[in-house]
Enzyme design. Structure first.
Site, PDB file in Angstrom:
ATOM      1  CD  GLU A  47      -3.941  -8.102   5.865  1.00 31.49           C
ATOM      2  OE1 GLU A  47      -4.038  -6.864   5.861  1.00 31.49           O
ATOM      3  OE2 GLU A  47      -3.491  -8.760   4.904  1.00 31.49           O
TER       4      GLU A  47
ATOM      5  CG  ASP B  71      -7.304  -5.232   4.651  1.00 30.44           C
ATOM      6  OD1 ASP B  71      -8.269  -4.845   3.974  1.00 30.44           O
ATOM      7  OD2 ASP B  71      -6.130  -5.059   4.296  1.00 30.44           O
TER       8      ASP B  71
ATOM      9  CG  HIS C  82      -2.003  -1.053   1.128  1.00 31.87           C
ATOM     10  ND1 HIS C  82      -2.806  -1.237   0.023  1.00 31.87           N
ATOM     11  CD2 HIS C  82      -2.387  -1.993   2.030  1.00 31.87           C
ATOM     12  CE1 HIS C  82      -3.642  -2.240   0.246  1.00 31.87           C
ATOM     13  NE2 HIS C  82      -3.410  -2.719   1.456  1.00 31.87           N
TER      14      HIS C  82
END
Length: 260
Positions: free
Chosen positions: A147, A173, A45
């Site tokens: 997650e 997440d 990310h």
């Protein structure tokens, strides 16, 4: 060749990890001087790519931090490349089953324990004969990210995969998977109960639990809970926070003349 972060974790110490979203060697060098035990290049990310990862590692080399990478996905090509590039550990997103954890281990370790291809271009002193291949399987950290509810349901099976060093929680997440708002520093009782389970199950097996945090205060709380590996925000977030606070403090101290 010894992984200092792994030694610290095995000694039961808490480790504080930095996080690099910015693809720049100078900012990586600056972060590496700030007292972190390890610094992770975020290729999922963040806005990092392989070349910027190498630049960050080169900039950090003279500082006593262990370089890690969060790879974009559980794929053998990128896992092998980041290790060849000098990472001492791989954090991999969205590992939900024992089979996915086994695949990650196989990508991270040399035969006979895995299927990693030989060619440690930076990790092994630019192709020269070194002890790297003989010790890499013992030193590399393999860290699946937990997650989702599916991962929680399969937690024991994931942890029982030979070669898994520990786990790392992505709170945003995980929250989405549970039908909650994506955020760090969670306070929901159901999430805190999950965290307690993660700590309990990893400690049983001599592994460690890691967590991404938004603030130092929350990270310290999680260390007290039993997390051994805590990240605080990332480089861009910390820079923005410090800059914002500096501007606000200046305007407040200067009064009306400096008001926005």
């Amino acid at each position: 060749m010894a992984n200092k972060l792994k030694q610290r974790l095995k000694a039961g110490k808490a480790c504080v990890n930095g996080w690099l979203a910015i693809p720049n060697g100078f900012s990586a060098e600056t972060m590496a001087q700030c007292g972190w035990d390890s610094v992770t290049v975020d290729m999922q990310h963040g806005v990092q790519d392989y070349q910027s990862m190498v630049h960050c590692f080169q900039a950090m080399d003279r500082h006593p931090v262990t370089p890690l990478v969060r790879v974009p996905w559980n794929e053998p090509g990128i896992v092998g490349r980041v290790l060849d590039g000098g990472a001492w550990g791989v954090i991999c997103p969205m590992i939900n089953t024992a089979a996915e954890a086994k695949a990650l281990v196989s990508y991270s370790l040399y035969p006979p324990k895995g299927k990693r291809s030989n060619g440690p271009i930076r990790a092994g002193a630019y192709g020269e004969a070194t002890p790297y291949q003989a010790t890499a399987n013992d030193e590399v950290l393999v860290i699946p990210m937990i997650e989702t509810q599916e991962a929680i349901d399969n937690l024991e099976a994931i942890l029982d995969v030979p070669g898994v060093s520990g786990i790392y929680v992505g709170p945003s997440d995980l929250g989405l998977s549970l039908g909650l708002k994506p955020m760090l520093d969670r306070e929901e009782p159901q999430v805190l109960a999950i965290y307690e389970k993660l700590v309990r199950e990893t400690k049983k097996r001599g592994q460690f639990a890691g967590l991404h945090n938004g603030t130092p205060a929350y990270a310290a709380r999680m260390i007290a809970m039993g997390f051994q590996f805590v990240t605080i925000a990332n480089d861009s977030g910390l820079m923005a926070k410090a800059a914002r606070e500096a501007v606000q403090a200046t305007r407040k101290a200067a009064g009306e003349v400096a008001a926005a």
